[in-house]
Design an enzyme around this catalytic site. Structure first.
Site, mmCIF file in Angstrom:
data_model
loop_
_atom_site.group_PDB
_atom_site.id
_atom_site.type_symbol
_atom_site.label_atom_id
_atom_site.label_comp_id
_atom_site.label_asym_id
_atom_site.label_seq_id
_atom_site.Cartn_x
_atom_site.Cartn_y
_atom_site.Cartn_z
ATOM 1 N N GLU A 250 34.472 39.918 39.891
ATOM 2 C CA GLU A 250 33.563 40.647 38.849
ATOM 3 C C GLU A 250 33.600 39.552 37.627
ATOM 4 O O GLU A 250 34.517 38.836 37.360
ATOM 5 C CB GLU A 250 34.801 41.878 38.100
ATOM 6 C CG GLU A 250 33.888 42.447 37.169
ATOM 7 C CD GLU A 250 34.606 43.584 36.532
ATOM 8 O OE1 GLU A 250 34.134 44.370 35.624
ATOM 9 O OE2 GLU A 250 35.648 44.088 37.161
ATOM 10 N N SER B 243 39.872 45.734 33.725
ATOM 11 C CA SER B 243 39.234 46.272 35.154
ATOM 12 C C SER B 243 39.836 45.479 36.309
ATOM 13 O O SER B 243 39.882 45.955 37.436
ATOM 14 C CB SER B 243 37.849 46.118 35.208
ATOM 15 O OG SER B 243 37.227 44.789 34.874
ATOM 16 N N ASP C 82 34.579 33.822 34.272
ATOM 17 C CA ASP C 82 34.700 34.220 32.981
ATOM 18 C C ASP C 82 34.417 32.849 32.080
ATOM 19 O O ASP C 82 34.860 31.842 32.581
ATOM 20 C CB ASP C 82 35.905 34.690 32.639
ATOM 21 C CG ASP C 82 36.015 35.350 31.033
ATOM 22 O OD1 ASP C 82 35.717 36.497 30.966
ATOM 23 O OD2 ASP C 82 36.258 34.434 30.041
ATOM 24 N N HIS D 52 25.380 40.876 29.906
ATOM 25 C CA HIS D 52 24.454 42.017 29.787
ATOM 26 C C HIS D 52 23.131 41.605 29.321
ATOM 27 O O HIS D 52 22.192 42.363 29.223
ATOM 28 C CB HIS D 52 25.047 43.053 28.695
ATOM 29 C CG HIS D 52 26.250 43.395 28.906
ATOM 30 N ND1 HIS D 52 26.983 43.515 30.403
ATOM 31 C CD2 HIS D 52 27.347 44.188 28.460
ATOM 32 C CE1 HIS D 52 28.110 43.948 30.480
ATOM 33 N NE2 HIS D 52 28.291 44.414 29.224
ATOM 34 N N GLU E 68 26.183 46.191 36.060
ATOM 35 C CA GLU E 68 26.550 47.207 35.190
ATOM 36 C C GLU E 68 25.824 47.179 33.885
ATOM 37 O O GLU E 68 25.194 46.173 33.523
ATOM 38 C CB GLU E 68 28.163 47.068 34.990
ATOM 39 C CG GLU E 68 29.255 47.331 35.876
ATOM 40 C CD GLU E 68 30.400 47.636 35.550
ATOM 41 O OE1 GLU E 68 31.291 48.215 36.428
ATOM 42 O OE2 GLU E 68 30.825 47.382 34.456
#
Length: 206
Positions: free
Chosen positions: A40, A48, A65, A113, A138
């Site tokens: 992820e 999450s 990250d 995003h 997402e």
């Protein structure tokens, strides 16, 4: 309430409030014990990733990250969890994650995003999805907004999505890929306020 939603609420993952959990459980609920590797993008406080560790009991769960936001002290303390520092807007970071951690049964992009990040990440990491595996993008509702809020423990930011400047938004990109035959579904949930796209990579290798 689905089991995945219960785990999301337990760990305070916003996947519960966005109502993604029911979508994902429909895809992966019956195969959860066979999932071996999940990546992820975006760890933040690790909520999450804790959820995935519980939901996929036999999987290694990885995070990519950039370290700008969140609290690392809250990240999972589990031998099945590993995080790599990297920028999803750089192909070198994506390829490094794929080579060192992949291939993956599931990749989820819950990172920055922006249109650039979402589309570059898909291009860079798609080769590292196993045959029969899934790539999820997402928060595709960022394609419909010029900016969005990001809340961190130290500051609140209003950041541009890049949608107004993109040659095509990520939603438009997925629509075109579906048009040319990619197995992908765009899920509008939470009364249309939240959007996630689930892409399947062919069939499982024999």
């Amino acid at each position: 309430m689905s089991e995945l939603r219960a785990l999301a609420e337990k760990y305070e993952s916003d996947k519960a409030t966005h109502e993604y959990c029911e979508v994902y459980e429909a895809y992966w609920g019956k195969m959860r014990e066979s999932i071996e590797s999940v990546l992820e993008i975006g760890v933040f406080n690790g909520a999450s990733h804790k959820m995935w560790l519980d939901f996929f009991p036999n999987a290694k769960v990885y995070g990519l990250d950039n370290g700008q936001y969140g609290d690392r002290t809250q990240w999972p303390e589990d031998e099945r969890f590993k995080a790599m520092c990297g920028d999803q807007a750089k192909l070198s970071s994506l390829w490094q994650a794929g080579e060192e951690l992949g291939p993956f049964d599931i990749i989820l992009d819950d990172g920055g995003h922006t249109m650039w990040q979402q589309q570059l990440s898909f291009a860079g990491l798609w080769p590292y999805v196993k045959p029969g595996g899934f790539y999820v993008i997402e928060d595709l509702h960022s394609s419909l907004r010029e900016e969005f809020f990001l809340t961190s423990p130290v500051r609140n930011l209003r950041l541009p999505t890049g949608a107004s400047d993109a040659a095509e938004t990520t939603l438009e990109m997925l629509g075109m890929l579906i048009h040319v035959g990619l197995e992908a579904t765009i899920h509008r949930v939470n009364d249309g306020k939240s959007i996630t796209g689930v892409i399947r990579k062919g069939k499982e290798a024999k």
